[in-house]
Design an enzyme around this catalytic site. Structure first.
Site, PDB file in Angstrom:
ATOM      1  N   GLY A  93      -4.324  -3.759   3.330  1.00 58.53           N
ATOM      2  CA  GLY A  93      -5.631  -4.362   3.562  1.00 58.53           C
ATOM      3  C   GLY A  93      -5.668  -5.332   4.720  1.00 58.53           C
ATOM      4  O   GLY A  93      -6.702  -5.948   4.981  1.00 58.53           O
ATOM      5  N   GLU A  95     -12.299   4.318  13.108  1.00 57.13           N
ATOM      6  CA  GLU A  95     -12.686   5.353  12.159  1.00 57.13           C
ATOM      7  C   GLU A  95     -14.079   5.072  11.640  1.00 57.13           C
ATOM      8  O   GLU A  95     -14.492   3.902  11.537  1.00 57.13           O
ATOM      9  CB  GLU A  95     -11.722   5.399  10.962  1.00 57.13           C
ATOM     10  CG  GLU A  95     -10.460   6.180  11.195  1.00 57.13           C
ATOM     11  CD  GLU A  95      -9.637   6.323   9.929  1.00 57.13           C
ATOM     12  OE1 GLU A  95      -8.771   7.206   9.902  1.00 57.13           O
ATOM     13  OE2 GLU A  95      -9.862   5.563   8.964  1.00 57.13           O
ATOM     14  N   HIS A 114     -12.626   3.824  -3.483  1.00 57.35           N
ATOM     15  CA  HIS A 114     -11.227   3.908  -3.050  1.00 57.35           C
ATOM     16  C   HIS A 114     -10.455   4.594  -4.181  1.00 57.35           C
ATOM     17  O   HIS A 114     -10.258   4.016  -5.242  1.00 57.35           O
ATOM     18  CB  HIS A 114     -10.690   2.502  -2.802  1.00 57.35           C
ATOM     19  CG  HIS A 114      -9.307   2.458  -2.239  1.00 57.35           C
ATOM     20  ND1 HIS A 114      -8.941   1.598  -1.231  1.00 57.35           N
ATOM     21  CD2 HIS A 114      -8.197   3.156  -2.529  1.00 57.35           C
ATOM     22  CE1 HIS A 114      -7.669   1.775  -0.930  1.00 57.35           C
ATOM     23  NE2 HIS A 114      -7.198   2.714  -1.725  1.00 57.35           N
ATOM     24  N   LYS A 157      -6.921  -5.006  -3.451  1.00 58.82           N
ATOM     25  CA  LYS A 157      -7.305  -4.587  -4.790  1.00 58.82           C
ATOM     26  C   LYS A 157      -7.171  -5.697  -5.839  1.00 58.82           C
ATOM     27  O   LYS A 157      -6.248  -6.508  -5.778  1.00 58.82           O
ATOM     28  CB  LYS A 157      -6.447  -3.393  -5.214  1.00 58.82           C
ATOM     29  CG  LYS A 157      -6.499  -2.222  -4.238  1.00 58.82           C
ATOM     30  CD  LYS A 157      -5.365  -1.242  -4.494  1.00 58.82           C
ATOM     31  CE  LYS A 157      -5.300  -0.184  -3.425  1.00 58.82           C
ATOM     32  NZ  LYS A 157      -4.110   0.689  -3.551  1.00 58.82           N
ATOM     33  N   GLU A 171      -4.787   6.499   3.940  1.00 63.51           N
ATOM     34  CA  GLU A 171      -3.414   6.235   4.364  1.00 63.51           C
ATOM     35  C   GLU A 171      -2.460   6.688   3.269  1.00 63.51           C
ATOM     36  O   GLU A 171      -2.876   6.976   2.144  1.00 63.51           O
ATOM     37  CB  GLU A 171      -3.188   4.750   4.668  1.00 63.51           C
ATOM     38  CG  GLU A 171      -3.340   3.824   3.477  1.00 63.51           C
ATOM     39  CD  GLU A 171      -3.171   2.361   3.842  1.00 63.51           C
ATOM     40  OE1 GLU A 171      -3.237   2.027   5.041  1.00 63.51           O
ATOM     41  OE2 GLU A 171      -2.984   1.544   2.928  1.00 63.51           O
ATOM     42  N   ASN A 188       0.952   5.391   1.247  1.00 67.39           N
ATOM     43  CA  ASN A 188       1.885   4.290   0.967  1.00 67.39           C
ATOM     44  C   ASN A 188       3.216   4.872   0.528  1.00 67.39           C
ATOM     45  O   ASN A 188       3.296   5.568  -0.489  1.00 67.39           O
ATOM     46  CB  ASN A 188       1.331   3.365  -0.108  1.00 67.39           C
ATOM     47  CG  ASN A 188       0.080   2.650   0.353  1.00 67.39           C
ATOM     48  OD1 ASN A 188      -0.930   2.648  -0.319  1.00 67.39           O
ATOM     49  ND2 ASN A 188       0.124   2.046   1.529  1.00 67.39           N
ATOM     50  N   ARG A 210       5.899   3.997  -1.016  1.00 71.05           N
ATOM     51  CA  ARG A 210       6.580   3.092  -1.948  1.00 71.05           C
ATOM     52  C   ARG A 210       5.902   3.182  -3.303  1.00 71.05           C
ATOM     53  O   ARG A 210       4.914   3.896  -3.471  1.00 71.05           O
ATOM     54  CB  ARG A 210       6.504   1.652  -1.432  1.00 71.05           C
ATOM     55  CG  ARG A 210       5.063   1.234  -1.132  1.00 71.05           C
ATOM     56  CD  ARG A 210       4.920  -0.234  -0.886  1.00 71.05           C
ATOM     57  NE  ARG A 210       3.622  -0.591  -0.350  1.00 71.05           N
ATOM     58  CZ  ARG A 210       2.501  -0.717  -1.034  1.00 71.05           C
ATOM     59  NH1 ARG A 210       2.508  -0.476  -2.340  1.00 71.05           N
ATOM     60  NH2 ARG A 210       1.373  -1.077  -0.467  1.00 71.05           N
TER      61      ARG A 210
END
Length: 451
Positions: free
Chosen positions: A165, A200, A208, A237, A291, A293, A295
């Site tokens: 973020g 974008e 989301h 979040k 995107e 992540n 992990r």
């Protein structure tokens, strides 16, 4: 399975990883800053090593000190958790070059997906929808203005190397773009060492929604459902739930298939998350890639509760070259789970409010889980993220899960630092959250409506 594991993190995620490691008979090694010497994760580890001062650069982000701790303790593997060095391809390479097991995807995949433009282009090549935008970093303000005219406003200005973020801004016209292009590119250079910026299309009333994927040791990639993460402040979040309410069943299936295809295309191994934006009204919804992540996510517990699987255990098995502990393809989701991030911040403006915890009473009962990094007597310092704990509730239906959440939140007692528990009580009375029609604009609207 590896016989020892160094957890290169702190707080609740370090404690979470240590819990699974010890259940599996793996010697759990903690590393910590001097400020964290008395924290629960340190006390619960089989062994602990102090890294240095509180500043992350001197402790949790210091790769050399972490690797030295691994050598001194005889660690066989390193789990990075989330944040800090978890998505640092250079650190992952150092771990592997040291002859240790890296609990995560390959350094090459981390590097590819860590750049938003490269990630966008890679998934677009698999057929996953992407938002209209720039396929490469914009070369200066003038180029940004030209690109914006072609894409159309409103736009999201993003740091190519950013994440979590950070390094992004919404612009509605050319004047806003001029201002935010300079701000985002400067921030990106300071924070990430990379001035790259992409543009974008911005979807102002989107949801989301992210897909949990797991790349197995044999090359298989599976999806374990999706999560709605639309309750956000400052693009970060606060609440996550699964299954995502108000999502068209056909769109859900499309997202899961697309996420698996993207994972396969890049040779993904271990746990990862494909984040998307969903826009449009139910019955005519579409999605675009946001995107990936590379992990374990903060919100992974809601997936664990609904799918009945320990994601940390599966991470360790993949890293060790072993098959999963269960037949993941045969798993079916059950019920509904919601997670609330309990932060040391005021519940109105969401500004950090660190301090010593004088009261800490966690809720308990059927379908209630608390993953906490702190306890009574510990101190929340300004050196780290404000997350203190995660409250997770699980029930047969979403309505029952929200009812369980109201009871659990009412019995969660914290004193000392500021905290956002009152915000969650407010949220659970918000009509659009109750009926599941909310978007990423929810928190902004709630705050705008306050007197």
């Amino acid at each position: 399975m590896m016989e020892s594991l160094l957890v290169a993190n702190r707080g609740e995620i370090a404690r979470r990883i240590i819990r699974t490691a010890r259940r599996l008979g793996i010697r759990a090694i903690a590393v910590h800053s001097d400020a964290d010497a008395g924290m629960p994760f340190v006390n619960e580890a089989d062994e602990a090593v102090e890294l240095g001062p509180a500043a992350p650069a001197e402790s949790y982000r210091n790769a050399d000190r972490i690797l030295d701790a691994a050598r001194r303790t005889g660690a066989r593997a390193i789990h990075p958790g989330y944040g800090f060095l978890s998505e640092n391809a250079s650190f992952a390479r150092q771990v592997e070059q040291a002859g240790l097991i890296w609990v995560g995807p390959s350094p090459a995949v981390i590097e590819l997906m860590g750049d938003k433009i490269n990630a966008r282009n890679a998934v677009a090549a698999t057929g996953m929808p992407v938002a209209p935008g720039t396929p490469e970093p914009v070369a200066g303000e003038a180029a940004a203005i030209d690109a914006a005219a072609a894409i159309g406003y409103p736009l999201m200005v993003k740091a190519s190397a950013g994440g979590g973020g950070m390094g992004m801004a919404v612009v509605h016209d050319e004047d806003g773009l001029r201002k935010q292009y300079a701000a985002v590119s400067g921030f990106a250079e300071r924070m990430f060492g990379d001035r790259g910026v992409l543009l974008e299309r911005y979807y102002p009333d989107a949801r989301h929604v992210e897909v949990q994927i797991l790349g197995l040791a044999d090359g298989t990639v599976v999806a374990l459902g999706e999560r709605n993460c639309s309750v956000q402040r400052r693009n970060q979040k606060l609440v996550e739930e699964t299954p995502s309410p108000g999502l068209d069943p056909e769109l859900r299936e499309h997202m899961l298939v697309a996420a698996v295809q993207a994972g396969k295309a890049v040779g993904y191994r271990n746990a990862g998350t494909v984040e998307c934006l969903v826009y449009g009204e139910p019955g005519s919804q579409s999605f675009v890639f946001l995107e990936m992540n590379t992990r374990l996510q903060v919100e992974h517990p809601v997936t664990e509760e609904v799918w009945g699987v320990d994601l940390v255990e599966q991470q360790l098995r993949v890293a060790a070259g072993e098959p999963p502990s269960v037949d993941l393809a045969a798993l079916r989701p059950h019920g509904h789970a919601v997670e609330f991030r309990v932060n040391a911040e005021d519940p109105i403006r969401f500004l950090p409010g660190p301090g010593t915890i004088t009261t800490w009473t966690e809720p308990a009962g059927d379908g209630v889980r608390v993953d906490a990094g702190y306890a009574e007597g510990t101190r929340v310092t300004p050196s780290y993220d404000s997350l203190m704990a995660k409250l997770i509730v699980h029930a047969d239906t979403r309505e029952a899960a929200l009812a369980r959440a109201r009871t659990a939140l009412a019995s969660f007692a914290i004193a000392g630092p500021k905290h956002n528990l009152p915000f969650f009580a407010e949220l659970l009375g918000e009509p659009s959250f109750i009926d599941g029609t909310y978007s990423t604009a929810l928190v902004t609207r709630m705050r705008a409506a306050r007197p």
